[in-house]
Write a protein that holds these residues in place. Structure first.
Motif, PDB file in Angstrom:
ATOM      1  N   LEU A 109       0.833  -1.198   0.000  1.00 53.28           N
ATOM      2  CA  LEU A 109       0.000   0.000   0.000  1.00 53.28           C
ATOM      3  C   LEU A 109       0.867   1.246   0.000  1.00 53.28           C
ATOM      4  N   LEU A 110       0.555   2.133  -0.903  1.00 53.00           N
ATOM      5  CA  LEU A 110       1.185   3.440  -0.962  1.00 53.00           C
ATOM      6  C   LEU A 110       0.133   4.453  -0.546  1.00 53.00           C
ATOM      7  N   GLN A 111       0.458   5.247   0.465  1.00 54.37           N
ATOM      8  CA  GLN A 111      -0.470   6.285   0.904  1.00 54.37           C
ATOM      9  C   GLN A 111       0.292   7.602   0.967  1.00 54.37           C
ATOM     10  N   TYR A 112      -0.312   8.643   0.387  1.00 59.64           N
ATOM     11  CA  TYR A 112       0.244   9.983   0.548  1.00 59.64           C
ATOM     12  C   TYR A 112      -0.889  10.937   0.853  1.00 59.64           C
ATOM     13  N   TYR A 113      -0.572  11.930   1.675  1.00 58.98           N
ATOM     14  CA  TYR A 113      -1.622  12.831   2.155  1.00 58.98           C
ATOM     15  C   TYR A 113      -1.029  14.129   2.673  1.00 58.98           C
ATOM     16  N   ILE A 114      -1.926  15.073   2.886  1.00 62.96           N
ATOM     17  CA  ILE A 114      -1.585  16.338   3.526  1.00 62.96           C
ATOM     18  C   ILE A 114      -2.134  16.284   4.942  1.00 62.96           C
ATOM     19  N   GLU A 115      -1.296  16.654   5.917  1.00 62.58           N
ATOM     20  CA  GLU A 115      -1.727  16.711   7.312  1.00 62.58           C
ATOM     21  C   GLU A 115      -1.413  18.085   7.871  1.00 62.58           C
ATOM     22  N   SER A 116      -2.255  18.565   8.768  1.00 61.97           N
ATOM     23  CA  SER A 116      -1.973  19.791   9.507  1.00 61.97           C
ATOM     24  C   SER A 116      -0.844  19.504  10.487  1.00 61.97           C
ATOM     25  N   THR A 117       0.081  20.433  10.635  1.00 61.65           N
ATOM     26  CA  THR A 117       1.168  20.207  11.592  1.00 61.65           C
ATOM     27  C   THR A 117       0.647  20.154  13.022  1.00 61.65           C
ATOM     28  N   ASN A 118      -0.528  20.716  13.275  1.00 61.50           N
ATOM     29  CA  ASN A 118      -1.117  20.665  14.618  1.00 61.50           C
ATOM     30  C   ASN A 118      -1.777  19.324  14.907  1.00 61.50           C
ATOM     31  N   HIS A 123      -5.582  14.702   6.246  1.00 65.31           N
ATOM     32  CA  HIS A 123      -6.743  15.532   5.897  1.00 65.31           C
ATOM     33  C   HIS A 123      -7.620  14.689   4.974  1.00 65.31           C
ATOM     34  N   PRO A 124      -8.893  14.495   5.295  1.00 63.26           N
ATOM     35  CA  PRO A 124      -9.735  13.571   4.510  1.00 63.26           C
ATOM     36  C   PRO A 124      -9.881  13.958   3.029  1.00 63.26           C
ATOM     37  N   ASN A 125      -9.796  15.228   2.703  1.00 63.24           N
ATOM     38  CA  ASN A 125      -9.948  15.656   1.308  1.00 63.24           C
ATOM     39  C   ASN A 125      -8.640  15.612   0.528  1.00 63.24           C
ATOM     40  N   TYR A 126      -7.541  15.312   1.215  1.00 64.39           N
ATOM     41  CA  TYR A 126      -6.230  15.333   0.571  1.00 64.39           C
ATOM     42  C   TYR A 126      -5.449  14.072   0.920  1.00 64.39           C
ATOM     43  N   THR A 127      -6.082  12.922   0.665  1.00 60.36           N
ATOM     44  CA  THR A 127      -5.475  11.624   0.954  1.00 60.36           C
ATOM     45  C   THR A 127      -5.668  10.706  -0.238  1.00 60.36           C
ATOM     46  N   SER A 142       2.229  13.203  -8.905  1.00 58.87           N
ATOM     47  CA  SER A 142       0.799  13.417  -8.791  1.00 58.87           C
ATOM     48  C   SER A 142       0.543  14.837  -8.300  1.00 58.87           C
ATOM     49  N   GLU A 143      -0.722  15.109  -8.009  1.00 54.53           N
ATOM     50  CA  GLU A 143      -1.084  16.445  -7.534  1.00 54.53           C
ATOM     51  C   GLU A 143      -2.414  16.401  -6.809  1.00 54.53           C
ATOM     52  N   PHE A 144      -2.632  17.426  -5.988  1.00 56.53           N
ATOM     53  CA  PHE A 144      -3.912  17.681  -5.339  1.00 56.53           C
ATOM     54  C   PHE A 144      -4.367  19.077  -5.745  1.00 56.53           C
ATOM     55  N   SER A 145      -5.660  19.266  -5.924  1.00 61.81           N
ATOM     56  CA  SER A 145      -6.200  20.607  -6.028  1.00 61.81           C
ATOM     57  C   SER A 145      -6.283  21.145  -4.601  1.00 61.81           C
ATOM     58  N   ILE A 146      -5.633  22.280  -4.340  1.00 66.50           N
ATOM     59  CA  ILE A 146      -5.632  22.836  -2.982  1.00 66.50           C
ATOM     60  C   ILE A 146      -6.435  24.138  -2.911  1.00 66.50           C
ATOM     61  N   GLU A 147      -7.319  24.309  -3.861  1.00 70.31           N
ATOM     62  CA  GLU A 147      -8.133  25.522  -3.898  1.00 70.31           C
ATOM     63  C   GLU A 147      -8.888  25.729  -2.583  1.00 70.31           C
ATOM     64  N   GLY A 148      -9.368  24.649  -1.965  1.00 74.76           N
ATOM     65  CA  GLY A 148     -10.133  24.761  -0.732  1.00 74.76           C
ATOM     66  C   GLY A 148      -9.327  24.523   0.538  1.00 74.76           C
ATOM     67  N   LEU A 149      -8.015  24.325   0.420  1.00 72.02           N
ATOM     68  CA  LEU A 149      -7.188  24.071   1.604  1.00 72.02           C
ATOM     69  C   LEU A 149      -7.027  25.357   2.413  1.00 72.02           C
TER      70      LEU A 149
END
Length: 179
Positions: A109-118, A123-127, A142-149
């Motif tokens: 399994l390969l997993q990549y995501y964005i997490e808040s440092t806090n 982040h469920p929308n960026y996983t 790859s890429e994520f749309s971060i318009e709503g981040l």
């Protein structure tokens, strides 16, 4: 702004690194000199993840050049700050030694995501999670749309997991978002 990208294959060992910068357009400027010691130690019995490169853009290579990698020209994004006018978070990294660790013809399994440092949680929308076949080198672009981040401090995280969902390798890279 300027970009200078150098990819140098180094054998295992200890290296002295020296970088000199001088403004040739201005008289009597002092030269800036940076020294560092670099240790190259390639593990062959553990999964390794390369450094994470943030990308401004990427496109298929027409003719190989300094920005070319695995069939794409990748223009680096040279900062770790993403203002609101930037809508895409693109990245590239490589995974090594999966055949050695998992065996021939296996998957992981390969997993990549964005997490808040806090919060330190994906982040469920960026996983993104996917099954990956082993290989000598696995390039990931790859890429994520971060318009709503939301505005904040984040880590981009890469995890390699076995069939029991145990994390065998992790790599994190910090960035900031202003939105």
């Amino acid at each position: 702004n300027f970009i200078d990208l150098q990819r140098i294959n180094l054998k295992e060992g200890l290296y002295n690194f020296e970088l000199k910068i001088k403004d040739l357009q201005t008289e009597n400027t002092k030269e800036y000199v940076f020294h560092d010691i670099i240790t190259m130690a390639h593990k062959t019995d553990e999964i390794e993840i390369s450094g994470i490169e943030y990308l401004e853009k990427y496109y298929p290579t027409q003719q190989a050049n300094a920005l070319s990698r695995n069939g794409y020209d990748m223009v680096p994004y040279v900062a770790d700050f993403y203002p609101s006018n930037i809508k895409t978070f693109a990245f590239y990294y490589e995974i090594y030694n999966t055949k050695t660790v998992f065996g021939e013809n296996q998957e992981f399994l390969l997993q990549y995501y964005i997490e808040s440092t806090n919060l330190k949680q994906p982040h469920p929308n960026y996983t993104k999670t996917k099954k990956q076949k082993v290989a000598d080198v696995i390039p990931v672009k790859s890429e994520f749309s971060i318009e709503g981040l939301e505005t904040g401090n984040y880590n981009f995280v890469v995890e390699i997991r076995n069939k029991e969902n145990k994390v065998l390798a992790t790599k994190k890279s910090f960035f900031q978002r202003s939105n």
